[in-house]
Design an enzyme around this catalytic site. Structure first.
Site, PDB file in Angstrom:
ATOM      1  N   CYS A 285       0.831  -1.218   0.000  1.00  0.00           N
ATOM      2  CA  CYS A 285       0.000   0.000   0.000  1.00  0.00           C
ATOM      3  C   CYS A 285       0.857   1.256   0.000  1.00  0.00           C
ATOM      4  O   CYS A 285       0.491   2.263  -0.581  1.00  0.00           O
ATOM      5  CB  CYS A 285      -0.930  -0.028   1.190  1.00  0.00           C
ATOM      6  SG  CYS A 285      -0.050  -0.300   2.717  1.00  0.00           S
ATOM      7  N   GLU A 386      -3.696   3.755  -8.230  1.00  0.00           N
ATOM      8  CA  GLU A 386      -2.841   2.758  -7.579  1.00  0.00           C
ATOM      9  C   GLU A 386      -2.729   1.531  -8.475  1.00  0.00           C
ATOM     10  O   GLU A 386      -3.726   0.901  -8.793  1.00  0.00           O
ATOM     11  CB  GLU A 386      -3.473   2.363  -6.238  1.00  0.00           C
ATOM     12  CG  GLU A 386      -2.595   1.450  -5.441  1.00  0.00           C
ATOM     13  CD  GLU A 386      -3.251   1.028  -4.129  1.00  0.00           C
ATOM     14  OE1 GLU A 386      -4.454   0.718  -4.133  1.00  0.00           O
ATOM     15  OE2 GLU A 386      -2.546   1.003  -3.115  1.00  0.00           O
TER      16      GLU A 386
HETATM   17  P1  NAD Z   1     -10.041  -5.539  -1.092  1.00  0.00           P
HETATM   18  O1  NAD Z   1     -10.711  -4.313  -0.602  1.00  0.00           O
HETATM   19  O2  NAD Z   1     -10.548  -6.141  -2.356  1.00  0.00           O
HETATM   20  O3  NAD Z   1     -10.134  -6.700  -0.008  1.00  0.00           O
HETATM   21  C1  NAD Z   1      -9.721  -6.514   1.322  1.00  0.00           C
HETATM   22  C2  NAD Z   1     -10.539  -7.405   2.221  1.00  0.00           C
HETATM   23  O4  NAD Z   1     -11.890  -6.968   2.158  1.00  0.00           O
HETATM   24  C3  NAD Z   1     -10.548  -8.869   1.782  1.00  0.00           C
HETATM   25  O5  NAD Z   1     -10.562  -9.692   2.921  1.00  0.00           O
HETATM   26  C4  NAD Z   1     -11.860  -8.982   1.023  1.00  0.00           C
HETATM   27  O6  NAD Z   1     -12.395 -10.288   0.986  1.00  0.00           O
HETATM   28  C5  NAD Z   1     -12.739  -8.056   1.840  1.00  0.00           C
HETATM   29  N1  NAD Z   1     -13.924  -7.556   1.129  1.00  0.00           N
HETATM   30  C6  NAD Z   1     -14.073  -7.372  -0.208  1.00  0.00           C
HETATM   31  N2  NAD Z   1     -15.317  -6.911  -0.457  1.00  0.00           N
HETATM   32  C7  NAD Z   1     -15.962  -6.810   0.725  1.00  0.00           C
HETATM   33  C8  NAD Z   1     -17.258  -6.371   1.109  1.00  0.00           C
HETATM   34  N3  NAD Z   1     -18.169  -5.985   0.222  1.00  0.00           N
HETATM   35  N4  NAD Z   1     -17.567  -6.356   2.430  1.00  0.00           N
HETATM   36  C9  NAD Z   1     -16.651  -6.737   3.346  1.00  0.00           C
HETATM   37  N5  NAD Z   1     -15.429  -7.177   3.039  1.00  0.00           N
HETATM   38  C10 NAD Z   1     -15.067  -7.212   1.743  1.00  0.00           C
HETATM   39  O7  NAD Z   1      -8.500  -5.226  -1.170  1.00  0.00           O
HETATM   40  P2  NAD Z   1      -7.340  -6.241  -1.565  1.00  0.00           P
HETATM   41  O8  NAD Z   1      -7.396  -6.409  -3.039  1.00  0.00           O
HETATM   42  O9  NAD Z   1      -7.370  -7.444  -0.715  1.00  0.00           O
HETATM   43  O10 NAD Z   1      -6.048  -5.407  -1.122  1.00  0.00           O
HETATM   44  C11 NAD Z   1      -5.519  -4.445  -1.926  1.00  0.00           C
HETATM   45  C12 NAD Z   1      -5.893  -3.068  -1.432  1.00  0.00           C
HETATM   46  O11 NAD Z   1      -5.585  -2.935  -0.047  1.00  0.00           O
HETATM   47  C13 NAD Z   1      -5.071  -2.004  -2.101  1.00  0.00           C
HETATM   48  O12 NAD Z   1      -5.873  -0.899  -2.436  1.00  0.00           O
HETATM   49  C14 NAD Z   1      -4.048  -1.621  -1.058  1.00  0.00           C
HETATM   50  O13 NAD Z   1      -3.494  -0.365  -1.178  1.00  0.00           O
HETATM   51  C15 NAD Z   1      -4.819  -1.767   0.188  1.00  0.00           C
HETATM   52  N6  NAD Z   1      -3.917  -1.950   1.319  1.00  0.00           N
HETATM   53  C16 NAD Z   1      -3.796  -0.943   2.237  1.00  0.00           C
HETATM   54  C17 NAD Z   1      -2.947  -1.065   3.325  1.00  0.00           C
HETATM   55  C18 NAD Z   1      -2.834   0.016   4.353  1.00  0.00           C
HETATM   56  O14 NAD Z   1      -2.342  -0.251   5.448  1.00  0.00           O
HETATM   57  N7  NAD Z   1      -3.280   1.207   4.097  1.00  0.00           N
HETATM   58  C19 NAD Z   1      -2.196  -2.228   3.480  1.00  0.00           C
HETATM   59  C20 NAD Z   1      -2.320  -3.233   2.540  1.00  0.00           C
HETATM   60  C21 NAD Z   1      -3.199  -3.079   1.462  1.00  0.00           C
END
Ligand code: NAD
Length: 482
Positions: A285, A386
């Site tokens: 991230c 991103e």
């Molecule tokens: P994502 O939002 O697709 O998924 C994250 C989590 O949310 C997963 O467990 C997923 O199953 C869950 N999720 C998805 N849809 C949902 C819903 N409708 N309701 C509840 N939960 C739901 O993100 P990703 O693809 O797993 O991760 C990538 C993203 O995370 C990138 O944008 C990245 O920048 C961000 N990220 C941020 C940090 C930080 O600390 N700021 C750290 C790591 C990743």
């Protein structure tokens, strides 16, 4: 591996539904196992177990010194099982074994030890108020916490949520990403071994749209601590609003500016810029995805960076010689390749990389060559959105004001770095950049004691440090008439 189950109330439980998620190794394309795609009935059971443990005070009622020891034990056990956990993470995620051990399991262990130290130090105040009253505050656990975490640092980010939640006396339902559930299930087992009582930590696996949404909508969950994308964060805000107004903390994406002034230590800056974007194959991230280089040093800096990027050893993440592993999935790889295409079409120049890596066995997995773009304009898609992959977009600037304007010119505000020997300039930039973390002459420095989180659409609330304790406690004001 045999199919996995859900971890509820200290036991392995079958899902009530008959749907499963395939877990695959992205470096080889091989199928590893399946986990349940838990539905709302399963989530109900996990939340009920967490609620029961909370109301019975099995955890929050335990002596603080004992809870402290258990959290410390958990840190120790994570270290003890480091190789096993790292192998699990690498097989699900595709990052190198060294990264899984050093940048995922290691920090997760440290996080538990850090919050172990807080257990006996979370207390209120006595407040001098007008009138014949004695007034004091209590800091009480918020209750049942839903921790929804992504796949990129699956164990570390789980620890960022679970450790402070447990330190504050909460009970937790952890929902890992559907892409990396196995380390979370093993982690839950290790937590029990450390002495975390049944029901206090539960793990439900499944897709976001089923398991995640069921947790986010659940009326008996008091708080959701989330790390992931902005798109999911918007849904969580809605789920909170249509259910019980559960509180939220949101750690979202970034498009972090890494700003190099001409007086910087160039060797240090190039090395850190290299690992800032290609570490964790760019699926980080806080990745240094926008490289802002002063015009005076621009060409030679990019030449050096590209030469080093070309030499990176991309391949089998289990091989200790490998420096960059595979992207998490075919979907993510295609997304990255689409961004690369858009950069080319909008007129940026590929200095190195710019395509999928299919050499030898890599054709079976999802590898992308480390990619450096020059000639990027701030309005291009590859400078605004991103990418979440090994792609750096270099932008030329002429003075500090222009650098600040460009740095602040996206919807994100997660992190930034400034490279200069001029201490006044460094502090001025730190003050003017809108980001939750600013690194001066370093990149991606983290510590369990230092807060991490976003400005703007990179989210709100902070993980880590004493600041995270606010996310998991309610403050109660008690008035006693004297
Ligand atoms: P994502 O939002 O697709 O998924 C994250 C989590 O949310 C997963 O467990 C997923 O199953 C869950 N999720 C998805 N849809 C949902 C819903 N409708 N309701 C509840 N939960 C739901 O993100 P990703 O693809 O797993 O991760 C990538 C993203 O995370 C990138 O944008 C990245 O920048 C961000 N990220 C941020 C940090 C930080 O600390 N700021 C750290 C790591 C990743």
């Amino acid at each position: 591996m045999p199919p996995s189950k859900l971890f509820i109330n200290g036991c392995w439980e079958d899902s009530a539904c008959d749907r499963f998620v395939d877990v695959c190794n992205p470096a080889t394309g091989e199928h590893i196992t399946t986990v349940p795609d838990a539905d709302s009935c399963d989530v109900d059971r996990a939340v009920a177990a967490a609620r029961a443990s909370f109301e019975k005070k099995t955890w929050r009622g335990m002596d603080p010194s004992k809870r402290e020891r258990i959290l410390w034990n958990l840190g120790d056990l994570l270290v003890k099982h480091r190789d096993e956990l790292a192998a699990l993470i690498t097989s699900e995620n595709g990052k190198t074994l060294r990264e899984s051990a050093g940048a995922d399991v290691g920090p997760a262990a440290d996080c538990f030890r850090y919050y172990a130290g807080w257990v006996r130090k979370i207390y209120g105040e006595t407040i001098p108020v007008d009138g014949p009253f004695f007034n004091y505050t209590l800091r009480e656990p918020v209750g049942v916490v839903g921790a929804i975490v992504p796949w990129n640092f699956p164990l570390q980010i789980a620890a960022w949520k679970v450790a402070p939640a447990l330190a504050c006396g909460c009970s937790v339902v952890l929902k890992p990403s559907e892409l990396t559930p196995l380390n979370a299930l093993r982690f839950a087992e290790i937590a029990m071994e450390a002495g975390v009582p049944e029901g206090v930590l539960n793990v439900v696996t499944g897709y976001g749209a089923t398991t995640g949404e069921a947790l986010a909508l659940h009326p008996d969950v008091d708080k959701i601590s989330f790390t992931g994308s902005i798109a999911t964060a918007r849904k969580l805000l809605q789920s909170s609003s249509v259910s019980n107004l559960k509180r939220l903390s949101l750690e979202l994406g970034g498009k972090s500016p890494n700003i190099v002034f001409p007086d910087a230590d160039m060797d240090q800056a190039v090395k850190a810029s290299l690992w800032g974007i290609f570490g964790g194959k760019g699926e980080v991230c806080s990745a240094a995805s926008r490289l802002l280089v002063h015009a005076d040093v621009h060409d030679r800096f990019l030449e050096d960076l590209s030469a080093r990027a070309r030499k990176l050893r991309v391949g089998n993440p289990l091989d200790p010689a490998t420096q960059m592993g595979s992207q998490i999935s075919a979907r993510q790889m295609d997304r990255i390749l689409d961004y690369i295409e858009s950069g080319k079409q909008e007129g940026a120049t590929v200095l190195t990389g710019g395509e999928r890596d299919t050499a030898g066995d890599k054709a079976k997995g999802y590898f992308v060559k480390p990619t450096v773009f020059s000639g990027v304009k701030p309005e291009m898609k590859i400078a605004r959105e991103e990418i979440f992959g090994p792609v750096v977009s270099a932008i030329r600037f002429s003075d500090a004001d222009e650098a600040v304007r460009i740095a602040n010119g996206t919807v994100y505000g997660l992190a930034a770095a400034v490279w200069t020997r001029d201490v006044r300039l460094a502090h001025r930039m730190a003050g003017e950049i809108k980001a939750g973390s600013v690194w001066i002459n370093t990149y991606n420095s983290f510590d369990s004691g230092s807060p991490f989180g976003g400005y703007k659409q990179s989210g709100f609330g902070r993980d880590l440090g004493s600041y995270a304790l606010d996310q998991y406690t309610n403050v109660k004001s008690v008035w006693v008439a004297l």
